[in-house]
Write a protein that holds these residues in place. Structure first.
Motif, mmCIF file in Angstrom:
data_model
loop_
_atom_site.group_PDB
_atom_site.id
_atom_site.type_symbol
_atom_site.label_atom_id
_atom_site.label_comp_id
_atom_site.label_asym_id
_atom_site.label_seq_id
_atom_site.Cartn_x
_atom_site.Cartn_y
_atom_site.Cartn_z
ATOM 1 N N LEU A 21 89.602 -15.832 8.736
ATOM 2 C CA LEU A 21 89.752 -14.815 7.699
ATOM 3 C C LEU A 21 89.160 -13.486 8.159
ATOM 4 N N ALA A 22 87.997 -13.559 8.828
ATOM 5 C CA ALA A 22 87.358 -12.337 9.318
ATOM 6 C C ALA A 22 88.227 -11.645 10.362
ATOM 7 N N ARG A 23 88.872 -12.417 11.226
ATOM 8 C CA ARG A 23 89.750 -11.812 12.233
ATOM 9 C C ARG A 23 90.932 -11.097 11.584
ATOM 10 N N ARG A 24 91.473 -11.670 10.534
ATOM 11 C CA ARG A 24 92.600 -11.031 9.859
ATOM 12 C C ARG A 24 92.167 -9.746 9.166
ATOM 13 N N LEU A 25 90.968 -9.742 8.630
ATOM 14 C CA LEU A 25 90.454 -8.514 8.035
ATOM 15 C C LEU A 25 90.232 -7.439 9.101
ATOM 16 N N GLU A 26 89.731 -7.855 10.258
ATOM 17 C CA GLU A 26 89.502 -6.899 11.337
ATOM 18 C C GLU A 26 90.814 -6.307 11.846
ATOM 19 N N GLN A 27 91.831 -7.136 11.944
ATOM 20 C CA GLN A 27 93.137 -6.645 12.388
ATOM 21 C C GLN A 27 93.717 -5.658 11.380
ATOM 22 N N GLN A 58 82.959 1.062 1.371
ATOM 23 C CA GLN A 58 84.065 0.471 0.624
ATOM 24 C C GLN A 58 84.725 -0.659 1.414
ATOM 25 N N ALA A 59 84.904 -0.434 2.722
ATOM 26 C CA ALA A 59 85.488 -1.474 3.570
ATOM 27 C C ALA A 59 84.566 -2.687 3.647
ATOM 28 N N GLN A 60 83.257 -2.455 3.724
ATOM 29 C CA GLN A 60 82.300 -3.560 3.741
ATOM 30 C C GLN A 60 82.386 -4.374 2.456
ATOM 31 N N ALA A 61 82.507 -3.681 1.317
ATOM 32 C CA ALA A 61 82.590 -4.368 0.033
ATOM 33 C C ALA A 61 83.865 -5.200 -0.064
ATOM 34 N N GLN A 62 84.975 -4.645 0.406
ATOM 35 C CA GLN A 62 86.239 -5.382 0.383
ATOM 36 C C GLN A 62 86.180 -6.600 1.294
ATOM 37 N N ARG A 63 85.576 -6.426 2.452
ATOM 38 C CA ARG A 63 85.419 -7.545 3.378
ATOM 39 C C ARG A 63 84.574 -8.655 2.746
ATOM 40 N N ALA A 64 83.459 -8.257 2.138
ATOM 41 C CA ALA A 64 82.584 -9.241 1.503
ATOM 42 C C ALA A 64 83.296 -9.971 0.376
ATOM 43 N N GLN A 65 84.141 -9.255 -0.363
ATOM 44 C CA GLN A 65 84.861 -9.872 -1.476
ATOM 45 C C GLN A 65 85.816 -10.955 -0.984
ATOM 46 N N VAL A 66 86.570 -10.649 0.063
ATOM 47 C CA VAL A 66 87.538 -11.621 0.580
ATOM 48 C C VAL A 66 86.823 -12.811 1.223
ATOM 49 N N LEU A 67 85.864 -12.538 2.079
ATOM 50 C CA LEU A 67 85.163 -13.635 2.756
ATOM 51 C C LEU A 67 84.340 -14.472 1.788
ATOM 52 N N GLY A 68 83.935 -13.868 0.680
ATOM 53 C CA GLY A 68 83.156 -14.607 -0.312
ATOM 54 C C GLY A 68 83.975 -15.566 -1.143
ATOM 55 N N MET A 69 85.294 -15.624 -0.911
ATOM 56 C CA MET A 69 86.157 -16.501 -1.693
ATOM 57 C C MET A 69 86.186 -17.943 -1.184
#
Length: 392
Positions: free
Chosen positions: A78-84, A110-121
Motif C-alpha cells: 500500500l505504501a508503494r502505491r501511495l509513493e507512486q 497534507q500528503a502526510q495526513a492522506q498517507r496516514a489515513q490510507v495506511l491506517g485502514m
C-alpha cells in the motif's frame, strides 16, 4: 462489509462489525485520535494489494484475519502505491522556490495526513490481554502496556500503530546514545526522542552562568536536565505537564543516578521561584500537531515559546540567563520571521546576551528529493542566551 460507530453511551470509541453472520464489537484504539472507521471489510491472505488499496482509498477499513507477516507485506505494498501516486507531486514540491516554501510545507503535511489515513485502514485485532490472535504474530504485550496501560478488553488497532508501538518499545529498551551525555536516554512511547544531537552539543558547550540551580522547562525525556547535572549543576528542577514525559524523565534520571540533583515536577512551564539559569527547548514549528508525539515538534500559535518568553523575567534572577534552544526552520518555511522572534524577546523585556549556532546533521538536510529540502538545507539551530533587560 459492515458499518461501524462509536457508541455514544460509552466513554471510549467502539467499533462494531458483522463477521460470519455474527455481530461483534471491540474498543477502537488510535493514538492519533482518528475516529473509528465507518466501514469494515474482513480481509485475509487472499486479498490482492490493488483491491486492498482501492478499498482503503474509498474509506473501508480492512480487518485482517490472515497471517501477520503477510499483513506487513500488504502494508508495504500500500505504501508503494501511495509513493507512486505522489511521485510527481513530490518532485514538483522539491523544486519549490524559497518564496513558496510555506506552500510546500502545507502540501507536505497534507500528503502526510492522506498517507496516514490510507495506511491506517489495515486493522489488527488485539485480545483482552494484548495478544494478536494471528499466525506468526509477535508478542506485543509489553509494548502495548507501555503505550496504553492496563488492558480493558478486546480492541482493534491499525497495523501501522502496532508497528509504531513495537519500534517505540525497542527504543525504550535499547536507549538512544547521547555522546554529549556519555550515556543513553530511554524515550517512552509518545515522548519525543532526542535523535538530533546538535542542539545537545550547544547545551554541552555553552558557558554556564552558574552551577547552583537551573530550571529545565518542558523536560520531555529529561535529557537536558541530565546534561546540566553531568556538567556540574548542583540542582535542576525539570518540569512538564505530559504524564508520559514525566514518567519518562523520572525513569531516565533514576537510571543515570542523578535523582539527588534533578527533581522532576508536574507543572505548566515554570516551577515556583527564580533561577540563575532557565533552559527551554520548545517545539520549533508553529503549527497544530496531529498526534501526541508531534507535540514536541508543533507548537500551535507558538504558545509554549511565547509562554516561556513572557514568563522568563519573573523566574530568572537579575543576572541570570535564559537559554532558548530553537531552530530557524519555521523562518525558512514562512511560518515565522526573525523579526517576529526578536519582537517577542523585546515584548517580554528580554535582551540577547549571545547566540551559538549549529547546522543540522540529519539525513533530510541533504536530501534534494525531500519536498522541504530548500528550507531544511538552510536550517540553523541556535542557543539564544537571554537576559532581563535593565530598566531605563
Amino acid at each position: 462489509m459492515a458499518k461501524t460507530e462509536a457508541l455514544a453511551t460509552l466513554t471510549v470509541p467502539v467499533v462494531c462489525w458483522s463477521e460470519g453472520g455474527v455481530e461483534h464489537s471491540a474498543r477502537w484504539r488510535s493514538e492519533r485520535g482518528v475516529p473509528p472507521p465507518r466501514r469494515v471489510v474482513i480481509a485475509d491472505d487472499s486479498l490482492k494489494a490493488d483491491a486492498a488499496y482501492r478499498l482503503a482509498c474509498e474509506g473501508s477499513a480492512l480487518l485482517w484475519r490472515g497471517d501477520y507477516q503477510n499483513a506487513r507485506q500488504l502494508l508495504q505494498a500500500l505504501a508503494r502505491r501511495l509513493e507512486q501516486k505522489g511521485h510527481r507531486r513530490k518532485s514538483a514540491a522539491s523544486k519549490a522556490s524559497q518564496a513558496d516554501a510555506g506552500t510546500a510545507f502545507h502540501r507536505h503535511r497534507q500528503a502526510q495526513a492522506q498517507r496516514a489515513q490510507v495506511l491506517g485502514m489495515l486493522l489488527l485485532p488485539l485480545d483482552a490481554d494484548y495478544r494478536i490472535p494471528l499466525r506468526r504474530a509477535p508478542d506485543v504485550r509489553q509494548a502495548c502496556l507501555e503505550a496504553y496501560g492496563s488492558p480493558d478488553g478486546p480492541a482493534l488497532v491499525s497495523l501501522r500503530e502496532i508497528l509504531g508501538l513495537i519500534g517505540a518499545h525497542e527504543w525504550r529498551r535499547k536507549g538512544v546514545a547521547i555522546p554529549a551525555l556519555g550515556a543513553a536516554i530511554h524515550p517512552h512511547y509518545g515522548v519525543f526522542s532526542p535523535l538530533r544531537g546538535e542542539y545537545l552539543d550547544l547545551v554541552a558547550q555553552a558557558p554556564l552562568p552558574t552551577t547552583s540551580l537551573a530550571f529545565d522547562i518542558g523536560t520531555g525525556t529529561g535529557v537536558l536536565a541530565a546534561l546540566l547535572a553531568r556538567r556540574g549543576v548542583a540542582r535542576i528542577v525539570a518540569t512538564d505537564l505530559d504524564p508520559r514525559a514525566l514518567a519518562c524523565a523520572r525513569e531516565n534520571i533514576v537510571r543515570l543516578n542523578l535523582e539527588q540533583q534533578v527533581e522532576v515536577l508536574e507543572t505548566d512551564l515554570f516551577p515556583p521561584g527564580r533561577a540563575p539559569l532557565v533552559v527551554c527547548n520548545p517545539p520549533w514549528l508553529p503549527a497544530r500537531p496531529s498526534s501526541s508525539v508531534e507535540s514536541a515538534i508543533y507548537d500551535p500559535d507558538s504558545r509554549m515559546l511565547l509562554g516561556f518568553l513572557k514568563g522568563l523575567p519573573d523566574h530568572l534572577t537579575a543576572d541570570g540567563e535564559g537559554w532558548l534552544i530553537l531552530s530557524d526552520l519555521a523562518e525558512h518555511l514562512g511560518l515565522r520571521t526573525r523579526e517576529d522572534l526578536l519582537a517577542a524577546f523585546a515584548a517580554a523585556g528580554l535582551t540577547v546576551l549571545g547566540r551559538s549556532d549549529v547546522r543540522p546533521r540529519h539525513p533530510k538536510a541533504g536530501d534534494r528529493e525531500d519536498p522541504l529540502y530548500a528550507a531544511r538545507s538552510a536550517e540553523v539551530t541556535s542557543l539564544w542566551r537571554l537576559g532581563v533587560r535593565a530598566a531605563p
